[in-house]
Motif scaffolding. Structure first.
Motif, PDB file in Angstrom:
ATOM      1  N   GLY A   1      -3.246   8.853   5.650  1.00  0.00           N
ATOM      2  CA  GLY A   1      -2.449   7.813   5.547  1.00  0.00           C
ATOM      3  C   GLY A   1      -1.005   8.396   5.293  1.00  0.00           C
ATOM      4  N   THR A   2      -0.776   9.785   5.113  1.00  0.00           N
ATOM      5  CA  THR A   2       0.391  10.368   5.093  1.00  0.00           C
ATOM      6  C   THR A   2       1.072  10.655   6.724  1.00  0.00           C
ATOM      7  OG1 THR A   2      -0.211  12.147   3.616  1.00  0.00           O
ATOM      8  CG2 THR A   2       1.732  12.614   4.582  1.00  0.00           C
TER       9      THR A   2
ATOM     10  N   THR B   1      -3.847  16.806   4.165  1.00  0.00           N
ATOM     11  CA  THR B   1      -3.644  15.656   3.071  1.00  0.00           C
ATOM     12  C   THR B   1      -4.515  14.549   3.757  1.00  0.00           C
ATOM     13  OG1 THR B   1      -1.829  14.141   2.495  1.00  0.00           O
ATOM     14  CG2 THR B   1      -1.778  14.951   4.820  1.00  0.00           C
TER      15      THR B   1
ATOM     16  N   SER C   1       1.143   5.652  -4.121  1.00  0.00           N
ATOM     17  CA  SER C   1       0.223   4.658  -3.832  1.00  0.00           C
ATOM     18  C   SER C   1      -0.383   4.134  -5.064  1.00  0.00           C
ATOM     19  CB  SER C   1      -0.981   5.501  -3.025  1.00  0.00           C
ATOM     20  OG  SER C   1      -2.088   4.683  -3.283  1.00  0.00           O
TER      21      SER C   1
ATOM     22  N   LYS D   1      -6.109   6.246  -7.788  1.00  0.00           N
ATOM     23  CA  LYS D   1      -4.923   6.821  -8.070  1.00  0.00           C
ATOM     24  C   LYS D   1      -4.817   7.142  -9.567  1.00  0.00           C
ATOM     25  CE  LYS D   1      -3.705   7.960  -3.756  1.00  0.00           C
ATOM     26  NZ  LYS D   1      -5.099   7.277  -3.159  1.00  0.00           N
TER      27      LYS D   1
ATOM     28  N   GLN E   1      -3.724   2.562  -5.002  1.00  0.00           N
ATOM     29  CA  GLN E   1      -5.141   2.495  -4.358  1.00  0.00           C
ATOM     30  C   GLN E   1      -5.851   2.866  -5.574  1.00  0.00           C
ATOM     31  OE1 GLN E   1      -6.700   5.286  -3.552  1.00  0.00           O
ATOM     32  NE2 GLN E   1      -8.764   4.336  -3.171  1.00  0.00           N
TER      33      GLN E   1
ATOM     34  N   ILE F   1       5.235   4.996   2.822  1.00  0.00           N
ATOM     35  CA  ILE F   1       5.673   5.710   3.617  1.00  0.00           C
ATOM     36  C   ILE F   1       6.294   5.345   5.076  1.00  0.00           C
ATOM     37  CG2 ILE F   1       4.973   7.772   5.261  1.00  0.00           C
ATOM     38  CD1 ILE F   1       2.614   8.265   2.982  1.00  0.00           C
TER      39      ILE F   1
ATOM     40  N   THR G   1       0.932  -1.235  -0.032  1.00  0.00           N
ATOM     41  CA  THR G   1       0.087   0.036   0.086  1.00  0.00           C
ATOM     42  C   THR G   1       1.004   1.404   0.098  1.00  0.00           C
ATOM     43  OG1 THR G   1      -0.192   0.461   2.451  1.00  0.00           O
ATOM     44  CG2 THR G   1      -1.895  -1.023   1.593  1.00  0.00           C
TER      45      THR G   1
ATOM     46  N   VAL H   1       3.687  16.511   0.799  1.00  0.00           N
ATOM     47  CA  VAL H   1       3.030  15.823  -0.336  1.00  0.00           C
ATOM     48  C   VAL H   1       2.705  16.647  -1.440  1.00  0.00           C
ATOM     49  CG1 VAL H   1       0.686  14.981  -0.527  1.00  0.00           C
ATOM     50  CG2 VAL H   1       1.655  14.794   1.690  1.00  0.00           C
TER      51      VAL H   1
ATOM     52  N   ALA I   1       1.608  10.274  -3.711  1.00  0.00           N
ATOM     53  CA  ALA I   1       0.296   9.401  -3.908  1.00  0.00           C
ATOM     54  C   ALA I   1      -0.357   9.977  -5.099  1.00  0.00           C
ATOM     55  CB  ALA I   1      -0.475   9.278  -2.593  1.00  0.00           C
TER      56      ALA I   1
HETATM   57  C1  LIG Z   1      -1.833  11.854  -0.124  1.00  0.00           C
HETATM   58  C2  LIG Z   1      -1.872  10.557   0.200  1.00  0.00           C
HETATM   59  N1  LIG Z   1      -0.800   9.896   0.931  1.00  0.00           N
HETATM   60  C3  LIG Z   1      -0.862   8.439   1.373  1.00  0.00           C
HETATM   61  C4  LIG Z   1      -1.996   7.687   0.634  1.00  0.00           C
HETATM   62  C5  LIG Z   1      -1.889   6.390   1.227  1.00  0.00           C
HETATM   63  O1  LIG Z   1      -1.966   5.593   0.232  1.00  0.00           O
HETATM   64  P1  LIG Z   1      -2.857   3.891   0.485  1.00  0.00           P
HETATM   65  O2  LIG Z   1      -4.250   4.179   0.456  1.00  0.00           O
HETATM   66  O3  LIG Z   1      -2.542   3.167  -0.731  1.00  0.00           O
HETATM   67  O4  LIG Z   1      -2.351   3.410   1.550  1.00  0.00           O
HETATM   68  C6  LIG Z   1      -3.003   8.262  -0.043  1.00  0.00           C
HETATM   69  C7  LIG Z   1      -4.177   7.330  -0.818  1.00  0.00           C
HETATM   70  O5  LIG Z   1      -4.866   6.846  -0.318  1.00  0.00           O
HETATM   71  C8  LIG Z   1      -2.780   9.551  -0.315  1.00  0.00           C
HETATM   72  O6  LIG Z   1      -3.944  10.257  -0.997  1.00  0.00           O
END
Ligand SMILES: Cc1ncc(COP(=O)(O)O)c(C=O)c1O
Length: 432
Positions: free
Chosen positions: A100-101, A97, A193, A198, A195, A76, A71, A143, A171
């Motif tokens: 998940g950051t 943000t 990412s 994206k 996910q 990160i 993921t 970010v 991401a």
């Molecule tokens: C700015 C940002 N950072 C981190 C993430 C974390 O990614 P993931 O959802 O793949 O864990 C995302 C996306 O979901 C994100 O948009």
């Protein structure tokens, strides 16, 4: 019955916008290749598809190395481990943000320090970083949000001056370039990412890129249960976990990457058209272009809505009206993380928040970032990148719908509607 769809009128746009994600026969072929290979997981490490993709992905972003992970959040987390973030260290993060950051910073028992965003870009405001730096600060985590870059020139200068590491959260920035350098290749590591929402996706997935072999080796060990990396030149051993990407997912990434340049070019062309339609629209502002962005990563297109110039009709009403006109968009897409319902920090879970203090740090009340709060609760409107994957007519429909609402704002005054109520909630708290 009014003119606006939200008050009973006909919606301006009846056809749907392009969907996301997309796939072709190419994905079916690579998936079948994995299926018949019997090598479905991330082992033998690295998998064939994972390795082939990583090589191309690194090249696209002018980095020497790339490692697939499961993921973006883990990308990160692994990056923080690679630069040696230890319990109690502080990491500067932008307030505006996705959660998940910031979650990975807590997960390694470090302390996130929120800094406000630059209203011109909605990215971490480099001018405000230095006042957040303390003897405990070890890293900056900018970010590249939406379709802009954090000011990497200034961030790298600050990092050098204070001997800090930099992890770029990319991401939103697949394929993006700043001064000819790929997103994620300027700091110590870049985290991506894959996910579903994206610019390129395999459902769930992520990647770390870097120019440093030592970090590359540490990331490999961390995500592969602590095993030695493929090269093992630095002979470092750390506790690791299984955060490998499976081969089915890696197999999808190759074709997604092949299509990225063409799809990004379509999005960029349509975004420019939309921009030309938005110029001089009352109550609507655009993020500032930056000539240092030498290749755009056209993720979410963000505009600013100024309620004060729109008869004080709140953004929630404007966005709900736009949705009912048939335009996918969102207002409360992100919140300042420290205010989000997805950030219910319990200091008992993160001991570093209490170390050396009478009372634990309360991350939810400690920070005040007015620009992030303005963007989150009043101004920002996000359009998903797939809105721009079609034809100019689609973007015209978005612009026409905005103009239609601005011409009929009085219909929204005092209006109660489920879509408006929904827009007042954060994404995690909505009904659908
Ligand atoms: C700015 C940002 N950072 C981190 C993430 C974390 O990614 P993931 O959802 O793949 O864990 C995302 C996306 O979901 C994100 O948009």
């Amino acid at each position: 019955m009014g003119k606006l769809a939200i008050t009973g009128g006909a919606p301006l746009r009846k056809a749907s916008f392009p969907g996301w994600p997309t796939s072709t026969e190419a994905e079916a072929d690579t998936l079948n290749d994995v299926l018949t290979s019997t090598k479905w997981g991330g082992q033998p490490f690295p998998g064939k598809h994972s390795l082939a993709f990583a090589k191309k992905f690194a090249e696209l972003h002018t980095a020497k190395y790339a490692q697939c992970v499961n993921t973006g959040t883990v990308a990160i987390q692994a990056s923080l481990k690679a630069i040696g973030i230890r319990p109690g260290d502080e990491v500067v993060v932008p307030a505006y943000t996705w959660e998940g950051t910031v979650g990975p910073v807590l997960l390694v028992n470090a302390v996130p320090v929120f800094v406000d965003i630059d209203p011109d870009t909605y990215c971490l405001d480099a001018k405000q970083i230095e006042k957040a730096i303390t003897p405990k600060t070890k890293a900056i985590l900018p970010v590249h949000l939406g379709m802009r870059f954090a000011d990497m020139d200034e961030i790298l200068r600050i990092a050098a001056r204070h001997k800090l590491k930099v992890i770029e959260d990319c991401a939103h920035a697949h394929g993006g370039m700043w001064n000819g350098k790929g997103a994620g290749s300027m700091g110590d590591l870049g985290a991506f990412s894959f996910q579903s929402s994206k610019l390129m996706t395999c459902g769930e997935g992520g990647a770390v890129i870097t120019n440093h072999l030592e970090y590359f080796e540490l990331v490999q060990s961390y995500i592969n249960a602590g095993r030695a990396s493929v090269t093992d030149q630095f002979k470092k051993r750390i506790i690791g976990f299984n955060y490998r990407l499976g081969e089915f997912q890696a197999a999808i990434l190759g074709p997604q990457l092949d299509r990225l340049p063409t799809q990004s070019a379509v999005r960029e062309k349509n975004m420019k058209h939309f921009e030309s339609r938005m110029q001089n629209t009352p109550a609507i502002g655009l993020l500032k272009p930056d000539p240092r962005i030498t290749r755009l990563a056209p993720y979410g297109y963000v505009i600013k809505y100024f309620a004060g110039k729109a008869r004080d009709i709140p953004r929630a009403s404007f966005v709900a009206a736009l949705q009912l006109e048939g335009v996918p968009c969102d207002g409360l897409f992100y919140e300042p993380v420290y205010k989000s319902s997805l950030f219910p920090v319990d200091s008992g879970d993160f001991p570093a928040l209490s170390w050396g203090r009478e009372k634990p740090l309360d991350l939810r009340t400690l920070f005040s970032c007015p620009e992030a709060e303005k963007a989150a609760y009043q101004e920002a409107i996000w359009f998903p990148h797939q809105n721009f994957l079609g034809r100019a007519e689609d973007t015209d429909a978005m612009a026409d719908a905005i103009h239609k609402i601005l011409e009929n704002l009085e219909e929204l005054r005092g209006l109660d509607h489920p879509a408006i109520r929904n827009q007042k909630l954060g994404r995690a708290d909505r009904e659908s």
